[in-house]
Motif scaffolding. Structure first.
Motif, short mmCIF file in Angstrom:
data_model
loop_
_atom_site.label_atom_id
_atom_site.label_comp_id
_atom_site.label_asym_id
_atom_site.label_seq_id
_atom_site.Cartn_x
_atom_site.Cartn_y
_atom_site.Cartn_z
N TYR A 77 0.84 -1.21 0.00
CA TYR A 77 0.00 0.00 0.00
C TYR A 77 0.87 1.26 0.00
CZ TYR A 77 -2.89 3.77 1.87
OH TYR A 77 -3.51 4.99 2.06
N GLY A 78 1.93 1.26 0.84
CA GLY A 78 2.83 2.41 0.87
C GLY A 78 3.52 2.63 -0.47
N ALA A 79 3.92 1.54 -1.13
CA ALA A 79 4.53 1.66 -2.46
C ALA A 79 3.51 2.21 -3.46
CB ALA A 79 5.05 0.30 -2.92
N GLY A 80 2.25 1.83 -3.30
CA GLY A 80 1.20 2.35 -4.17
C GLY A 80 0.97 3.84 -3.96
N VAL A 81 1.03 4.28 -2.70
CA VAL A 81 0.92 5.72 -2.41
C VAL A 81 2.03 6.48 -3.12
CG1 VAL A 81 1.03 7.48 -0.60
CG2 VAL A 81 -0.23 5.35 -0.20
N TYR A 82 3.25 5.97 -2.97
CA TYR A 82 4.39 6.61 -3.61
C TYR A 82 4.27 6.58 -5.13
CZ TYR A 82 9.13 7.12 -5.39
OH TYR A 82 10.22 7.52 -6.11
N GLY A 106 1.53 6.40 -6.93
CA GLY A 106 0.48 7.31 -7.37
C GLY A 106 0.89 8.76 -7.29
N TYR A 107 1.85 9.06 -6.40
CA TYR A 107 2.30 10.44 -6.21
C TYR A 107 3.34 10.83 -7.24
CZ TYR A 107 3.95 14.62 -3.79
OH TYR A 107 4.29 15.91 -3.47
N PHE A 108 4.35 9.97 -7.45
CA PHE A 108 5.45 10.35 -8.34
C PHE A 108 5.84 9.24 -9.31
CE2 PHE A 108 10.17 11.25 -8.81
CZ PHE A 108 9.98 12.18 -9.82
N ALA A 109 5.84 8.01 -8.88
CA ALA A 109 6.06 6.81 -9.71
C ALA A 109 7.52 6.44 -9.92
CB ALA A 109 5.37 6.92 -11.06
N ALA A 110 8.46 7.39 -9.85
CA ALA A 110 9.86 7.05 -10.12
C ALA A 110 10.36 6.04 -9.11
CB ALA A 110 10.73 8.30 -10.07
N ALA A 111 10.88 4.91 -9.61
CA ALA A 111 11.49 3.87 -8.79
C ALA A 111 10.50 3.10 -7.92
CB ALA A 111 12.61 4.43 -7.93
N GLN A 112 9.20 3.21 -8.21
CA GLN A 112 8.26 2.40 -7.42
C GLN A 112 8.51 0.92 -7.66
OE1 GLN A 112 4.14 1.78 -8.38
NE2 GLN A 112 4.30 2.77 -10.38
N GLY A 113 8.96 0.57 -8.87
CA GLY A 113 9.26 -0.82 -9.16
C GLY A 113 10.40 -1.35 -8.31
N ILE A 114 11.42 -0.51 -8.10
CA ILE A 114 12.55 -0.92 -7.26
C ILE A 114 12.10 -1.11 -5.82
CG2 ILE A 114 14.77 -0.12 -6.33
CD1 ILE A 114 15.26 1.19 -9.04
N ILE A 115 11.27 -0.21 -5.33
CA ILE A 115 10.75 -0.35 -3.97
C ILE A 115 9.92 -1.62 -3.85
CG2 ILE A 115 9.19 0.68 -2.26
CD1 ILE A 115 10.09 3.43 -3.34
N LEU A 116 9.07 -1.89 -4.86
CA LEU A 116 8.25 -3.10 -4.82
C LEU A 116 9.10 -4.37 -4.86
CD1 LEU A 116 5.20 -2.25 -7.12
CD2 LEU A 116 5.10 -2.99 -4.73
N ILE A 117 10.12 -4.40 -5.71
CA ILE A 117 10.97 -5.58 -5.77
C ILE A 117 11.67 -5.79 -4.42
CG2 ILE A 117 13.09 -6.52 -6.78
CD1 ILE A 117 12.28 -5.45 -9.44
N GLY A 118 12.11 -4.69 -3.80
CA GLY A 118 12.75 -4.82 -2.50
C GLY A 118 11.81 -5.40 -1.46
N LEU A 119 10.56 -4.91 -1.44
CA LEU A 119 9.57 -5.41 -0.48
C LEU A 119 9.20 -6.87 -0.75
CD1 LEU A 119 7.16 -2.34 -0.30
CD2 LEU A 119 8.53 -3.23 1.59
N LEU A 120 8.82 -7.14 -1.99
CA LEU A 120 8.35 -8.47 -2.34
C LEU A 120 9.47 -9.50 -2.28
CD1 LEU A 120 6.15 -7.48 -5.43
CD2 LEU A 120 5.34 -8.03 -3.12
N GLY A 121 10.65 -9.12 -2.79
CA GLY A 121 11.76 -10.06 -2.84
C GLY A 121 12.26 -10.49 -1.48
N SER A 122 12.21 -9.56 -0.50
CA SER A 122 12.68 -9.90 0.84
C SER A 122 11.61 -10.55 1.69
CB SER A 122 13.19 -8.63 1.54
OG SER A 122 12.15 -7.67 1.67
N SER A 123 10.36 -10.55 1.23
CA SER A 123 9.26 -11.10 2.02
C SER A 123 8.72 -12.42 1.48
CB SER A 123 8.09 -10.09 2.08
OG SER A 123 8.51 -8.86 2.63
#
Length: 250
Positions: free
Chosen positions: A144-149, A151-168
């Motif tokens: 959800y936090g990655a989605g907020v980010y 929706g706001y700016f989008a730059a590097a949201q994929g990197i943030i998502l990979i970090g979250l999903l990959g470590s979990s």
């Protein structure tokens, strides 16, 4: 716009679509170009989000084979991504840009650290508890936090998502990347609809980025699916560090 400016925006759209499919942070291709040709920052951001939405869909489609068996994850995390994108859109139209630029580089750097140490983190977590196919109770809030980010700016949201999903998730990195693409496409499409209804985008910019990102998303998906996990991890970290430095310097 001049012919050269049109070609520059179109080329940036192709590059953004390709890099979004492979890693994320394609906005760092398009956003500086839009600012350079005189588009106001908020207009550039929301026009960029609308334009990149079609490319994110083609990128997600390109990874459809790696999405096999992830329907439950997509439904669970997709709902959080949708809600996050709406929240981010509201913030973009109501908050100054300086708010997120303070924390964005830190989020990207944290995501890079998670990606680098993902194999060790997953191995350690397996010794502490049985593998959780959906990442545990806290991961949806991170999505959800990655989605907020996003929706706001989008730059590097994929990197943030990979970090979250990959470590979990106890999952192969290519399948994580496929899930990332699907969630990012939900965020981008939701944000696009939100901005079309409630904002005033530059439609020429939208059309140029959309056309370029569709081509780039298809090509990026074909290339990214062939990368080995280590190569993909290195590419993610390099682009993530570049994104963080660029944002710190702007």
């Amino acid at each position: 716009m001049s012919v050269w400016e049109v070609l520059a925006v179109l080329a940036a759209g192709v590059g953004a679509g390709a890099i979004n499919a492979v890693v994320g942070s394609g906005t760092l291709f398009t956003f500086p170009v839009l600012l350079a040709i005189g588009i106001p920052p908020v207009t550039a951001s929301l026009s960029n989000s609308i334009g990149l939405a079609p490319g994110s869909l083609t990128g997600a489609w390109g990874y459809r084979k790696e999405m096999a068996g992830q329907r439950t994850r997509l439904l669970r995390f997709g709902a959080m991504s949708l809600l996050g994108a709406i929240t981010g859109g509201i913030l973009l139209l109501n908050l100054p840009e300086s708010v997120f630029t303070i924390v964005v580089p830190g989020l990207i750097l944290l995501a890079c650290v998670l990606i680098v140490f993902q194999p060790r983190i997953n191995a350690w977590m397996r010794t502490r508890r049985p593998a959780r196919p959906n990442g545990g109770p806290l991961l949806p809030f991170g999505v959800y936090g990655a989605g907020v980010y996003g929706g706001y700016f989008a730059a590097a949201q994929g990197i943030i998502l990979i970090g979250l999903l990959g470590s979990s998730l106890d999952e192969d990195l290519q399948r994580v990347n496929a899930l990332k693409n699907a969630l990012a496409s939900i965020v981008n499409t939701t944000a696009a609809v939100f901005y079309i209804v409630f904002a005033q985008p530059n439609w020429l910019v939208v059309a140029l980025i959309a056309a370029g990102s569709v081509v780039g998303g298809y090509l990026g998906a074909r290339f990214g699916r062939k990368l080995k996990p280590l190569a993909l991890r290195i590419l993610v970290v390099v682009i993530g560090l570049t994104a963080a430095v660029q944002l710190l310097l702007t």
